[in-house]
Structure formats: structure tokens, C-alpha cells
Design a protein around this motif. Structure first.
Motif, short mmCIF file in Angstrom:
data_model
loop_
_atom_site.label_atom_id
_atom_site.label_comp_id
_atom_site.label_asym_id
_atom_site.label_seq_id
_atom_site.Cartn_x
_atom_site.Cartn_y
_atom_site.Cartn_z
N ASN A 184 1.42 1.58 1.94
CA ASN A 184 2.48 0.78 2.23
C ASN A 184 3.77 0.52 1.88
O ASN A 184 4.37 0.57 1.02
CB ASN A 184 1.81 -0.58 2.85
CG ASN A 184 0.23 -0.37 3.65
OD1 ASN A 184 0.84 -0.86 4.63
ND2 ASN A 184 -0.64 -0.47 3.23
N SER A 208 -5.06 -2.76 3.30
CA SER A 208 -4.19 -1.93 3.56
C SER A 208 -4.64 -1.03 4.65
O SER A 208 -3.56 0.23 5.01
CB SER A 208 -4.66 -0.71 2.43
OG SER A 208 -5.23 -0.30 1.88
N TRP A 214 -1.80 -4.97 -1.32
CA TRP A 214 -1.85 -3.74 -0.80
C TRP A 214 -3.62 -2.92 -1.16
O TRP A 214 -2.98 -2.20 -2.03
CB TRP A 214 -1.40 -3.10 0.09
CG TRP A 214 -0.52 -3.31 0.65
CD1 TRP A 214 0.97 -3.06 0.15
CD2 TRP A 214 0.10 -3.53 2.06
NE1 TRP A 214 1.93 -3.54 1.67
CE2 TRP A 214 1.12 -3.92 2.13
CE3 TRP A 214 -1.49 -4.26 3.14
CZ2 TRP A 214 1.95 -4.13 3.23
CZ3 TRP A 214 -0.78 -4.93 3.94
CH2 TRP A 214 0.99 -4.84 4.45
#
Length: 226
Positions: free
Chosen positions: A142, A137, A132
């Protein structure tokens, strides 16, 4: 114990070249290549989550108080963030007391060795599949473990949140060294792995913050040494 489960992965120690070559894209002047040997250790498969943090932060204090819910982005399975280095150390000490085992932050050398998982290039695999970062992202951290792991089964070593290490920031020792622990003192602690809004999170990428800093992108994972 205490209703907390932290999955650990055994990392078989060995030699590797820490840092990056001068011709690597985005190479930093503090990433001088040098030979390092690390011993066996266990490291958490995922970044410490908010659910895990809440359980440990509710345990009796060892040296300092902890906020049970310190994060900027809420979610039990998101990585805990807005954590100072001292907070992360307190987490390790409470976890150690509760389990009777010795947990701590990884050294910078352990972190990079685990991140690389035997690779020698800028990344431990395909970034879009593993990380990410700015490109993938949607401008936020996340849930851990959603991308592919590296070759040693570790998730989110690239991107998501910066991860505190045990070491003070400083120049590398250039002679071959076994289990380096960084300078004996300093002003800032090393963080590794980059975050969700960095352009390209490389295996050798280093940054640093004051151990008192509580950035919205500062998290960690833990090492078990016995």
C-alpha cells in the motif's frame, strides 16, 4: 538535490533490549534478548518509494546497473520492491554521490531500535492502526504513510514490505554491545518489518534472503550518518 526529497527523522541513540522474550507469541529461536546501545542516526520517515527510486536509478552508475522500474506492483507512492540487497546498496551509493552525504542501509540494531520507538512489547503500537499486514492489506503493498506512525514519527515499520538491513544474518552476540553490525560475512542478509501478507509483524521479527534475491516483497529505507 536532483529533484529528490527523502524525509529523514533524527533518532536519538540509547540503550535497549534487542530481540524478544521466549514467552512472546511467535518468538523465534534467533531472537535472544540482549542489551544494545546505538548512537544517534537519521532514518527515512517512509519506505523508499517508486518515485524516489526512479530518480536515483537514473543517476550515473557507481558499481552496478539498476532497473528504473523493477517493481511488481506499480505506483509512484507505493514502496519500491523486487529490489535485491545489492540494488539497495547501489541506490545508497548513488544518492550519497549526488548529495555529498553518506547514505546507507540501517544496521539491524538501528532498525529495531527505530521500530520500537521506546516500546518493549511485540509491536510498537496498535497493529490495525499502524500496519499493512495480512488482516488489513487486501493482499498487496500500500501507499506509504497511510497508517499511523510509531512514537518517533516513522511509518510502515510494521508490514507493507520487508526492509533490507546492512547486516549479514547470524546469531546475536549475547554480551552488551555498542553499535553492532552483525557477522563479518555470511550467505544471507537480514530483512526486517515483515510484509503485507504476514500474519503478525512483530518488532523483533527477523528473516533473511540472499543479497541477490529480488522478491516482490523486498524493499528498504535509508539511514544518514553524516
Amino acid at each position: 538535490g536532483n529533484n529528490i526529497a527523502i524525509e529523514m527523522v533524527k533518532i536519538n541513540g540509547g540503550p535497549f533490549e534487542m530481540g524478544s522474550p521466549v514467552d512472546e507469541k511467535s518468538h523465534g529461536g534467533d531472537e535472544t534478548l540482549h542489551k544494545v546501545i546505538v548512537s544517534d542516526f537519521y532514518i527515512s520517515k517512509y519506505e523508499i518509494t517508486q518515485a524516489q527510486w526512479k530518480i536515483v536509478a537514473s543517476l550515473p552508475k557507481v558499481n552496478r546497473s539498476l532497473s528504473v522500474d523493477p517493481t511488481s506492483h506499480k505506483g509512484d507512492n507505493l514502496p519500491v520492491e523486487t529490489i535485491s540487497w545489492y540494488d539497495a546498496v547501489e541506490f545508497c551509493e548513488r544518492l550519497s554521490r549526488a548529495t555529498g552525504r553518506k547514505y546507507r542501509l540501517p544496521t539491524e540494531a538501528e532498525w529495531e531500535y527505530a521500530c520500537r520507538a521506546g516500546t518493549t512489547g511485540p509491536y510498537a503500537g496498535d497493529l490495525d492502526e499502524m500496519a499493512w499486514y495480512k488482516k488489513s492489506s487486501t493482499d498487496k503493498p500500500n501507499i506509504v504513510g497511510q497508517k499511523k506512525p510509531n512514537a518517533w514519527g516513522l511509518y510502515d515499520m510494521h508490514g507493507n514490505v520487508w526492509e533490507w538491513t546492512q547486516d549479514w544474518y547470524g546469531e546475536y552476540l549475547l554480551e552488551p554491545v555498542i553499535d553492532p553490525k552483525g557477522p563479518v560475512s555470511g550467505l544471507n542478509k537480514v530483512v526486517r518489518g515483515a510484509n503485507w501478507y504476514v500474519g503478525i509483524p512483530r518488532s523483533a521479527d527477523r528473516s533473511y534472503f540472499s543479497p541477490n534475491d529480488k522478491g516482490f516483497d523486498l524493499g528498504f529505507r535509508v539511514v544518514l550518518t553524516k
